[in-house]
Design a protein around this motif. Structure first.
Motif, PDB file in Angstrom:
ATOM      1  N   ASN A  26      79.797  35.274  29.677  1.00 48.29           N
ATOM      2  CA  ASN A  26      78.813  34.188  29.725  1.00 48.29           C
ATOM      3  C   ASN A  26      79.261  33.041  30.629  1.00 48.29           C
ATOM      4  N   GLU A  27      79.955  33.386  31.696  1.00 49.86           N
ATOM      5  CA  GLU A  27      80.369  32.397  32.694  1.00 49.86           C
ATOM      6  C   GLU A  27      79.801  32.780  34.053  1.00 49.86           C
ATOM      7  N   LYS A  28      79.031  31.905  34.613  1.00 48.82           N
ATOM      8  CA  LYS A  28      78.413  32.165  35.906  1.00 48.82           C
ATOM      9  C   LYS A  28      79.206  31.478  37.015  1.00 48.82           C
ATOM     10  N   VAL A  29      79.543  32.225  38.037  1.00 42.57           N
ATOM     11  CA  VAL A  29      80.227  31.650  39.189  1.00 42.57           C
ATOM     12  C   VAL A  29      79.197  30.878  40.013  1.00 42.57           C
ATOM     13  N   GLN A  30      79.443  29.579  40.137  1.00 45.97           N
ATOM     14  CA  GLN A  30      78.475  28.718  40.817  1.00 45.97           C
ATOM     15  C   GLN A  30      78.852  28.398  42.255  1.00 45.97           C
ATOM     16  N   ASP A  31      80.154  28.418  42.534  1.00 44.05           N
ATOM     17  CA  ASP A  31      80.567  28.083  43.900  1.00 44.05           C
ATOM     18  C   ASP A  31      81.964  28.639  44.187  1.00 44.05           C
ATOM     19  N   LEU A  32      82.324  28.595  45.456  1.00 41.05           N
ATOM     20  CA  LEU A  32      83.619  29.085  45.920  1.00 41.05           C
ATOM     21  C   LEU A  32      84.290  28.008  46.746  1.00 41.05           C
ATOM     22  N   GLU A  33      85.582  27.829  46.558  1.00 39.25           N
ATOM     23  CA  GLU A  33      86.349  26.931  47.417  1.00 39.25           C
ATOM     24  C   GLU A  33      87.086  27.793  48.442  1.00 39.25           C
ATOM     25  N   VAL A  34      86.817  27.552  49.712  1.00 35.08           N
ATOM     26  CA  VAL A  34      87.357  28.393  50.775  1.00 35.08           C
ATOM     27  C   VAL A  34      88.255  27.575  51.700  1.00 35.08           C
ATOM     28  N   ALA A  44      90.154  30.049  47.756  1.00 30.14           N
ATOM     29  CA  ALA A  44      91.240  29.398  47.025  1.00 30.14           C
ATOM     30  C   ALA A  44      90.964  29.434  45.528  1.00 30.14           C
ATOM     31  N   SER A  45      89.686  29.269  45.172  1.00 31.58           N
ATOM     32  CA  SER A  45      89.308  29.288  43.756  1.00 31.58           C
ATOM     33  C   SER A  45      87.812  29.504  43.626  1.00 31.58           C
ATOM     34  N   ILE A  46      87.406  29.895  42.433  1.00 38.03           N
ATOM     35  CA  ILE A  46      85.981  29.988  42.128  1.00 38.03           C
ATOM     36  C   ILE A  46      85.651  28.963  41.056  1.00 38.03           C
TER      37      ILE A  46
END
Length: 415
Positions: A219-227, A233-235
């Motif tokens: 129940n965790e939605k990935v909303q963005d990515l750090e690139v 680098a992280s989600i």
């Protein structure tokens, strides 16, 4: 120090990737937007089908799709819409619908299917899993001479590829399924195929992975990515930030939503399929595909499942009752003594299968992101190809020699 891997997507592809990565000593985390108990990985027909060597993008399919476009109960329904990604996919799909592509795709599909079947055997044996798994083959049941002729041609192609397939007579069919009334003109039989009960495998694999230290975030939605410097680098999820050395994108039909953020224009459309379960005795002991109706029939542990249709209409989980009825009607046409009840039809479920334009999965890294491995686009073959895909994902991240030629599954091939 062992590397950390975050897998986005906890369906069959994500779990199998986690299995092999864990074996290599990685610290694995799985993030999924669902409760990890529904979707295509749970409602599929459970087939391990080397027999399915013809890609969806085959000659004549686009013509059929156009013919069926306004028939919401047809086996293939493509909903027309003004959407740039959909139109790109349609163009690429139409471009792939030719005999030359089919010839090239057949060994590619066969090889990963056979690899996966062997790996399912290994997993069951090595981990002492108890999930339902039988090797009874697959019947292609035909009600018309035209379809029987087509299926005989396909089975002959399978034989040329070294698969155990043949046409069988009606008396042979009756011997294989004694006491079962089947309304067909003929059939082909693929002894090379196997079947499972998907829910059992999924639950057993999740328990195994958890016991081995794999962390699950449901129940965790990935909303963005750090690139940074062409690397993730992280989600960022709706609950936390997760860092890792490597990332795996195994979100099926949702994969393009995240890949776009990296400039990777994955051509994938959601292909909705439906299933109806019955716990009433059916007498069916061998899996079958009702050829004209494109309905899969699977005798599972404690039930019989009728599954089918390919509805390309965007990402939605709405139940189209006309398509459910079409599956139930087909079951009765081929098996006159089987009548699925209103209650069973009302409990129908659906799942979204990620469909690539050329009928081949995407497995590998894109040139646009160094630490992301993508695994999606398997269409109706996700269950069949899952273990092989998971193995390849692990080999890619571990920089090992891959079990299969990865060029055939290259991420950037359609762009």
């Amino acid at each position: 120090m062992s590397k950390k891997v975050v897998i986005i997507g906890g369906g069959i592809i994500g779990l199998c990737s986690a299995y092999y990565l864990q074996k290599e000593g990685y610290h694995v985390t799985i993030v999924d937007q669902s409760n990890l108990d529904s979707g295509a990985s749970y409602v599929n027909a459970g087939y391990l089908s080397p027999s399915h060597i013809i890609p969806l993008s085959a000659p004549g399919v686009m013509k059929k799709g156009l013919k069926w476009m306004f028939n919401k109960s047809s086996p293939l329904y493509i909903k027309p819409r003004l959407d740039a990604d959909f139109l790109k996919w349609v163009w690429a799909f139409n471009k792939s619908c030719n005999a030359q592509h089919v010839k090239k795709a057949i060994p590619v599909i066969k090889n990963i299917s056979l690899l996966s079947q062997d790996l399912y055997d290994d997993i069951k044996k090595d981990e002492k899993f108890s999930f339902h798994y039988e090797k009874k083959g697959l019947l292609m049941l035909c009600q018309t001479d035209k379809m029987l002729e087509e299926e005989i041609k396909t089975s002959n192609l399978a034989v040329q590829e070294g698969l155990d397939a043949k046409e069988i007579s009606l008396p042979e069919l009756n011997r294989l399924e004694p006491g079962l009334k089947i309304n067909v003109k003929g059939a082909t039989y693929y002894k090379c195929d196997s079947h499972t009960t998907p829910q059992e495998f999924m639950e057993e694999m999740k328990a195994y992975l958890k016991s081995g230290g794999v962390v699950f975030y449901a129940n965790e939605k990935v909303q963005d990515l750090e690139v940074e410097n062409q690397k993730i680098a992280s989600i960022i999820t709706n609950k936390q930030i997760l860092k890792a050395d490597e990332f795996v994108l195994a979100t099926g039909s949702w994969a393009p939503l995240l890949s776009k953020k990296l400039g990777i224009g994955l051509l994938v459309q959601a292909g909705k399929g439906y299933r109806i379960n019955t716990t009433s005795p059916t007498g069916i002991t061998i899996p079958a595909i009702l050829a004209e109706a494109k309905v899969a029939v699977t005798p599972m542990n404690g039930m019989t499942r009728f599954a089918g249709t390919m509805e390309i209409a965007g990402i939605n989980q709405n139940i189209n009752k006309a398509r459910v009825e079409a599956i139930a009607d087909a079951a009765n046409r081929y098996y006159p003594e089987i009548n699925l009840t209103t209650k069973e039809k009302n409990h129908a479920a659906c799942g979204l299968r990620p469909v690539s334009p050329d009928g081949l999965p995407y497995i590998g890294k894109s040139s646009k992101c160094k630490n992301l491995t993508i695994a999606t686009g398997h269409a109706m073959m996700g269950w069949t190809m899952a273990t092989g895909t998971g193995k390849l994902v692990s080999e890619i991240i571990s920089e090992q020699k891959p079990s299969l030629d990865l060029d055939n599954y290259h991420i950037d091939r359609m762009f």
